[in-house]
Enzyme design. Structure first.
Site, PDB file in Angstrom:
ATOM      1  N   GLN A  67       0.743  -1.343   0.036  1.00  0.00           N
ATOM      2  CA  GLN A  67       0.173   0.164   0.067  1.00  0.00           C
ATOM      3  C   GLN A  67       0.835   1.360   0.049  1.00  0.00           C
ATOM      4  OE1 GLN A  67      -2.491  -2.146   3.421  1.00  0.00           O
ATOM      5  NE2 GLN A  67      -3.121   0.046   3.075  1.00  0.00           N
ATOM      6  N   PHE A 115      -5.853  -3.766   3.753  1.00  0.00           N
ATOM      7  CA  PHE A 115      -6.404  -3.565   4.998  1.00  0.00           C
ATOM      8  C   PHE A 115      -5.570  -2.999   6.060  1.00  0.00           C
ATOM      9  CE2 PHE A 115      -8.148  -7.709   3.034  1.00  0.00           C
ATOM     10  CZ  PHE A 115      -9.365  -6.917   2.558  1.00  0.00           C
ATOM     11  N   GLU A 133       0.902  -1.470   4.817  1.00  0.00           N
ATOM     12  CA  GLU A 133       1.331  -0.378   4.906  1.00  0.00           C
ATOM     13  C   GLU A 133       3.115  -0.369   5.164  1.00  0.00           C
ATOM     14  OE1 GLU A 133      -1.203   2.348   7.142  1.00  0.00           O
ATOM     15  OE2 GLU A 133       0.384   4.192   6.725  1.00  0.00           O
ATOM     16  N   ARG A 171      -4.921   8.014  17.144  1.00  0.00           N
ATOM     17  CA  ARG A 171      -6.188   7.834  16.499  1.00  0.00           C
ATOM     18  C   ARG A 171      -7.293   7.091  17.229  1.00  0.00           C
ATOM     19  NH1 ARG A 171      -9.004   8.578  11.279  1.00  0.00           N
ATOM     20  NH2 ARG A 171      -7.163   9.709  10.725  1.00  0.00           N
ATOM     21  N   GLU A 219     -12.415   3.170   5.700  1.00  0.00           N
ATOM     22  CA  GLU A 219     -12.485   2.399   7.076  1.00  0.00           C
ATOM     23  C   GLU A 219     -13.882   2.575   7.787  1.00  0.00           C
ATOM     24  OE1 GLU A 219      -9.010   5.182   7.329  1.00  0.00           O
ATOM     25  OE2 GLU A 219      -8.181   3.674   8.762  1.00  0.00           O
TER      26      GLU A 219
END
Lengths: 483, 775
Positions: B204, B235, B239, B317, B720
């Site tokens: 990603q 998902f 990353e 987050r 998301e």
């Protein structure tokens, strides 16, 4: 004289040699054939990304299309069969197969990695059933994981595929020709495939098999291969000599007498399902939750028993029903109650050179109440945390026979003798059942593992006995309907 | 004359660009790329110890094995052995110490994967075991963190708690989640001239793979190119993790001077790579008799694993979403990134948000049961206001709150009130089956909270026949980003979307990109691509005005044609003319999100450009004898702004919901006492299958959605947020558990059948104890 493995790759004949006998069909497709449409997602038959279809003559002049997991299917088992992969479905002019077209129209792919496997499971379904219900669709797709779509559009695609109303496809058009070509590949004497000092034998008769086992008592027997496959893909074990039971005609027989159902050890769960379901609906439901259609198309009753896993779903109901296992070896045949077959973790009564040849299951006697239950994190296609089977015969309000068998509660599939004893001769009432529930706690000392804690295993096992009582004595639903 | 509408413009539900290739098996993934001659296959040997000093590694036996071309340990890495995305010192291959079971220790490249695996078993590794830290509590007690704690606060939570008429404390365990992308991690590294490296990676974040590969090889970034056409799912799991896979492949390729492919099988993938963080939430909450929350002190402790990876941003987050939709007057939130001897947990759809949100939803549910109200009433009572009571714990004012409308619409369409009554009746019948119902809302902040990441680039070429090639920094992992961006470009040029060629993401075309993450793919890359298209369009308009001698205002693009005053030519004709007139037909485009900023020192700012909202109702039936359950109905209503592609967006909503449901129900990660993960394949790790789809599933995109923020075509990010719609399933299960227990009960996540049954048993036992002590 060694043979090549001969099969049809779609409509092209192949005669392959030189591959290790435990080369998987998936490795062969992605390697030698450079066909990359079939994917590896898990190498253990649990995700369905590798699904292909194998066709065999159905015995009535037609063909039977079966989805299988190519990641754990060994190349030599293709002998005499047709292999169809996702690359074969599209027509030469680019027209998509109705199954593929429906998937596109329903927006049923996102990342697309699972899609070829879904397409092949749906292709097999389409050939078996032109108007599947939602329930039949769910069952057909139980072996295919999708991580992106959430499945709704895939189920919609299955409905579209029905609605498209195509009665036949190019495979049907060629069916007779294919059947003839497969007939020409049929062997009179079993396949003997040899490469690099390794041997793969596929006897066609029990006599042939017995003779091989007498000569090679330590040869490794291979049945459906759905657990065996993992010994290769996960444990990387190597085998010098494999004897495959999949072609032995006698082992694939299923017959019912007035008193017994006789199931050949090589009968697949798919083929056993109708008879099991007819006599014991609850057993049928368990089998529908046993792995997935691609696994059940390969996996055999005999394999499930000889494998002696403590969490196999076959033994608990078979033990509760009083099944006998028949073994054959150099000294001839012998039989014993199935519960006595299991000695300890993965250790059985099998002697060198012996194999499981069939199961004899007594048909239900009058007054028999039977149910089996499977507990797992996920309803479909999961391995049991615990599996329970209960059989009681009640006469004049009293329990004349009780046979309770459990999987996942001990090192082997095992009867709950203390719980059974607590009920013997007692009235079939809640009070007696509670005494048996208490006794069950002394029958087993289950383990904590990734599937469940010991506490859950025991509590739920006890509650399953309560459920059994509620189901046999009351009318209110005592569990969530499966379908 | 009625103008022809183009095919595949913005707002049309066109099929995924690869749909046909998916169903025919023609779509190419990293492992399907034709291998160059001489390609080697790599195997990674992993640590068998959770925590140990590496006394020695002897690879002499490995090198001697047939087919082996290269063996590497940390000592062989020519550059820096570090792929830390935020903090330094995150080794690709263990150096001196191993910190979890599954950590790469050495890698072998051989002529086949079989040869490489067999050879690796000949390595002799001498470990000196050290005590491992496995649980969050152990790490908290030891103050063992991979990054400093972060705190957000407003008002004085301590004082307000002291004054609150009602107060309670408690904790909630929230499980992790494996990504279970169907395509495992894979990379193919191909040495180039000058010592350069080309890396095909299932990633990603191609720029990260490029940068980390360069760092490992000791090369400038321009010496490495990373390319990816598509992933078989990401998902968040692709990353940062692909840098490890690609990095190992690249170092082996460098050493062997041959192409090297590394594809992890499922077990190695799950054992080696990070997952969604599991969390422990501890709360101290004050509220009034109505159920209005007055104050909260919340600790969110995440199991980060052995390195920081992205954990600090993930825990941030989680804190950013620990308010979810609720105004908390006095609040203090603290997040910890606990260092443990386990896989280094990483990004996963929602990026901490789901865990923070689950914690506050749990608190609200507890309050409702304490004051004896339907949880939905308490939720609505605590909703953020639109002009007052609308400031978050990080001091951003919420300006786009449409929760009231969404809630009213779904409450009505789902017949919530009537079904609540029916369920109460059913649960009063004494059946062993109990039903549960829950309504949960979500508010999810959109933008990278690390502000600098909110940038994107695109590159568009228009060829002399009018065909268009599109490239941008975003990656395709199934979410439909490529087709959406192509639709945006088609809309700008007013040409059919088939005229826009979607090309693989590569660092050679668009540099310095951010990860396709944080749901930002379309927001960022769509704007960048639009900017590039507009630049070319501006040149074409200027040219057409000159060529046809009309004012620029008289030039319009519509329906595959360009109208210049009275003249009407096809797009391709105009492009041909422009080419001959020496007009540049290529342009980059760039976008940076306006307005966003966040000051970590003061824990305040505007980290988010806007918020996405959604609401869900779920109904379940639970077997109180076994804990088995079924989701009988789910109603979802989600706001995607003005949808660029409703078919794709619907897929994100449904797929996100089911993935979230898996996280909260059947997906359980289980480590043994030595720290070995025992759920590392689909036989033991259970993601949803088709039957798990709610029997009655009603999903709607909010028809009146429109993003007040100036986003691409006023759409909203959708990757998301819908995952958190699944909270409704969890709280419906809790509702049924409470009904079975005759009062309050405690349910941790994931709510496996086991946890459901044990929650009922525990609640009944404590109710009995309470009754006994009252006598």
């Amino acid at each position: 004289m060694a043979d090549a493995v001969r099969f049809l790759l779609n409509d092209e004949e192949r005669a392959v040699e030189g591959f290790d006998p435990t080369t998987t069909v998936l490795e062969y497709l992605r390697g030698a054939e450079r066909l990359y449409g079939t994917k590896e997602g898990c190498a253990e038959g649990d995700c369905g990304a590798c699904t292909v279809v194998i066709t065999e003559p159905d015995g009535d002049g037609g063909l039977r299309y079966e989805a299988v997991n190519s990641c754990i299917r060994f190349l030599p088992t293709l002998d005499g069969r047709q292999l169809i992969t996702v690359e074969d479905l599209k027509a030469a002019d680019g027209t998509l197969h109705p199954v593929q077209q429906a998937m596109v129209e329903a927006h049923a792919s996102q990342c697309g990695f699972c899609t070829p496997g879904f397409v092949m499971s749906m292709f097999a379904l389409w050939h078996a059933n032109k108007s599947p219900s939602r329930e039949e669709t769910l069952q057909a797709l139980a072996g295919n994981l999708c991580r992106c779509t959430g499945y709704r559009p895939i189920l919609d695609a299955c409905q579209r595929m029905v609605a498209a109303g195509e009665a036949t496809d190019s495979f049907d058009d060629r069916a007779q020709e294919t059947a003839e070509r497969l007939a020409s590949l049929r062997r009179l004497v079993g396949l003997r495939y040899v490469t690099g000092g390794k041997e793969f034998l596929a006897p066609r008769t029990l006599a042939e098999l017995t003779e091989i086992m007498a000569r090679h008592p330590t040869a490794q027997v291979l049945a459906g291969g759905t657990d065996f496959g993992l010994w290769v893909t996960k444990q990387h074990r190597e085998f010098e000599r494999l004897v495959w039971l999949g072609e032995v005609a006698e082992l694939r027989r299923l017959a019912a007498s007035d008193t017994h159902l006789e199931i050949g050890a090589g009968v697949t769960w798919t083929n056993a399902l109708p008879a099991l379901e007819r006599h014991w609906p609850s057993f049928g439901e368990l089998v529908r939750r046993f792995a997935s259609p691609p696994i059940r198309n390969s996996a055999t009753i005999g394999g499930n028993i000889a494998n002696a896993s403590p969490i196999g779903d076959g033994p608990p109901p078979l033990i509760a029903l009083g099944a006998t296992v028949v073994l054959a070896g150099p000294g001839g045949e012998r039989d014993l109650p199935l519960e006595d077959f299991f000695h300890d973790y993965r250790r059985t009564d099998l002697k060198a050179g012996e194999i499981v040849v069939r199961l004899r299951v007594p048909l239900p006697a009058p007054g028999l109440e039977f149910a089996c239950y499977k507990l797992s994190k996920r309803l479909d296609q999961d391995i049991s945390a615990a599996c329970a089977a209960f059989a009681v015969r009640v006469q004049g309000g009293l329990v004349v026979e009780a046979r309770f068998a459990f999987g996942g509660m001990a090192a082997t599939p095992k009867r709950a003798r203390l719980a059974e004893a607590a009920l013997a001769g007692r009235p079939w009432t809640q009070g007696s059942v509670e005494a048996a529930v208490a006794a069950l706690a002394r029958d087993f000392t289950p383990l904590d593992d990734m599937r469940a804690s010991a506490r859950y295993r025991m509590a739920s096992a006890q509650n399953l006995l309560r459920r059994f009582y509620l189901e046999t004595s009351g009318t209110a639903p005592a569990r969530i309907a499966y379908g | 004359m009625a103008e022809m509408r183009i095919r595949g413009g913005v707002a049309e539900g066109v099929a995924h660009d690869s749909a046909r290739k998916h169903v025919t098996g023609e779509a190419i993934y990293t492992d399907d790329i034709a291998e160059p001659p001489g390609t080697l296959h790599a195997y990674v040997l992993m640590s068998t110890q959770a925590h140990a000093r590496l006394v020695s590694i002897d690879v002499s036996g490995v090198v001697a094995m047939p087919g082996v071309a290269a063996v590497i340990t940390a000592a062989d890495i020519p550059g820096r052995n570090d792929v830390g995305p935020i903090f330094p010192n995150e080794p690709v291959l263990a150096a001196g110490i191993v910190e979890y079971i599954g950590q790469p220790v050495l890698a072998v490249a051989a002529t086949s994967i079989k040869a490489a695996r067999a050879a690796a078993q000949r390595a002799r590794i001498d470990y000196a075991p050290l005590p491992p830290v496995l649980a969050i509590e152990e790490a908290l007690a030891a103050q063992s963190f991979v990054a400093p704690p972060h705190e957000m606060k407003r008002g004085d939570a301590g004082r307000a708690l002291g004054r609150a008429p009602r107060r309670f404390k408690g904790s909630l365990r929230i499980g992790g989640q494996d990504h279970f992308y169907l395509e495992g991690q894979a990379a193919l590294a191909i040495p180039q001239e000058d010592g350069d490296m080309l890396v095909h990676s299932s990633t990603q974040h191609p720029s990260e793979v490029q940068k980390m590969t360069a760092r490992l090889l000791g090369l400038p970034i321009h010496a490495v190119t990373c390319e990816v056409r598509r992933m078989g799912g990401g998902f968040g799991g692709k990353e940062t993790q692909p840098a490890i896979i690609a990095g190992i492949a690249a170092v082996l390729a460098w050493k062997a001077k041959r192409p090297v492919k590394l594809r992890l099988d499922r077990d190695d993938d799950m054992l080696m790579t990070g997952k969604r963080h599991d969390f422990l939430a501890r709360y101290d909450v004050g509220h009034d008799d109505e159920g209005r929350i007055l104050a909260m002190d919340l600790v969110l402790a995440a199991r980060a694993g052995h390195t920081a990876d992205l954990s600090s941003s993930i825990v941030d987050r989680a804190l950013f979403h620990a308010d979810n939709c609720y105004f908390i007057p006095d609040v203090r939130l603290i997040g910890y990134c606990c260092k443990t001897n386990t896989q280094s947990n990483t990004a996963f759809r929602g990026f901490g948000g789901p865990q923070g949100m689950l914690a506050i939803e749990h608190v609200i549910d507890c309050i409702a049961r304490r004051v004896g109200k339907d949880p939905l009433e308490v939720r609505k009572l605590n909703y953020y206001g639109t002009t007052t009571r609308n400031v978050t714990p990080y001091h951003q004012a919420i300006e786009d709150n449409n929760l009231a409308e969404l809630t009213a619409a779904l409450e009505a369409s789902s017949a919530y009130v009537a079904r609540r009554r029916e369920i109460e009746q059913w649960n009063g019948t004494g059946s062993v089956l109990k039903k549960g119902l829950a309504f949960t809302p979500l508010k999810f902040g959109i933008s990278f909270t690390n502000t600098f990441l909110n940038q994107a680039g695109a590159l568009i070429h228009v060829y002399s026949d009018g065909s268009v090639a599109l490239n941008h920094g975003g990656t395709e992992m199934g979410q439909g980003l490529y087709i959406k961006i192509a639709q945006i470009v088609a809309e700008e040029f007013q040409i059919d979307v088939e005229r826009v060629k979607i090309t693989a993401t590569t660092t050679a075309k668009v540099p310095n990109t951010s990860a396709t993450a944080a749901s930002s793919g379309t927001d960022l890359n769509g704007m960048a691509a639009q900017a590039a298209a507009r630049e070319i369009k501006t040149r074409l308009i200027a040219f057409a005005a000159r060529h046809f001698q009309v004012p620029t205002g008289a030039v319009r693009f519509a329906g595959n044609r360009v109208i210049a005053g009275e003249t009407d030519v096809s797009f391709a004709e105009l492009v041909g003319l422009a080419y001959k007139a020496r007009v540049s037909l290529s342009s980059t485009g760039f976008y940076r999100t306006p307005l966003v900023h966040y000051d970590r020192a003061t824990a305040s700012g505007r980290p988010f450009l806007y918020f996405a909202y959604g609401v869900a109702v779920a109904e379940v039936i639970v077997d109180t004898l076994t804990g088995e359950y079924k989701v009988t109905r789910a109603d979802l209503l989600h706001d995607v702004g003005r949808s660029i592609n409703p078919a794709i967006d619907l897929g994100q909503i449904e797929g996100g919901f089911i993935q979230g449901m898996g996280w909260l129900t059947t997906e359980e990660l289980w480590w043994d006492k030595q720290g070995a993960l025992k759920t590392h394949a689909p036989s033991t790790y259970k993601i949803p299958v088709a039957r798990d789809l709610p029997a009655d599933f009603r999903v709607k995109i909010w028809e009146r959605g429109e993003n007040p923020a100036e986003t691409i075509h006023r759409s909203k990010a959708v990757g998301e947020p819908p995952l958190m719609l699944a909270n409704a399933v969890f709280f419906a299960l809790k509702d049924a558990v409470c009904a079975a227990s005759g009062g309050d009960a405690h349910l941790d996540a994931p709510a496996t059948p086991e946890r459901v049954l044990l929650a009922i048993m525990d609640a009944k036992a404590s109710a009995q104890k309470l009754a006994a002590s009252a006598e």
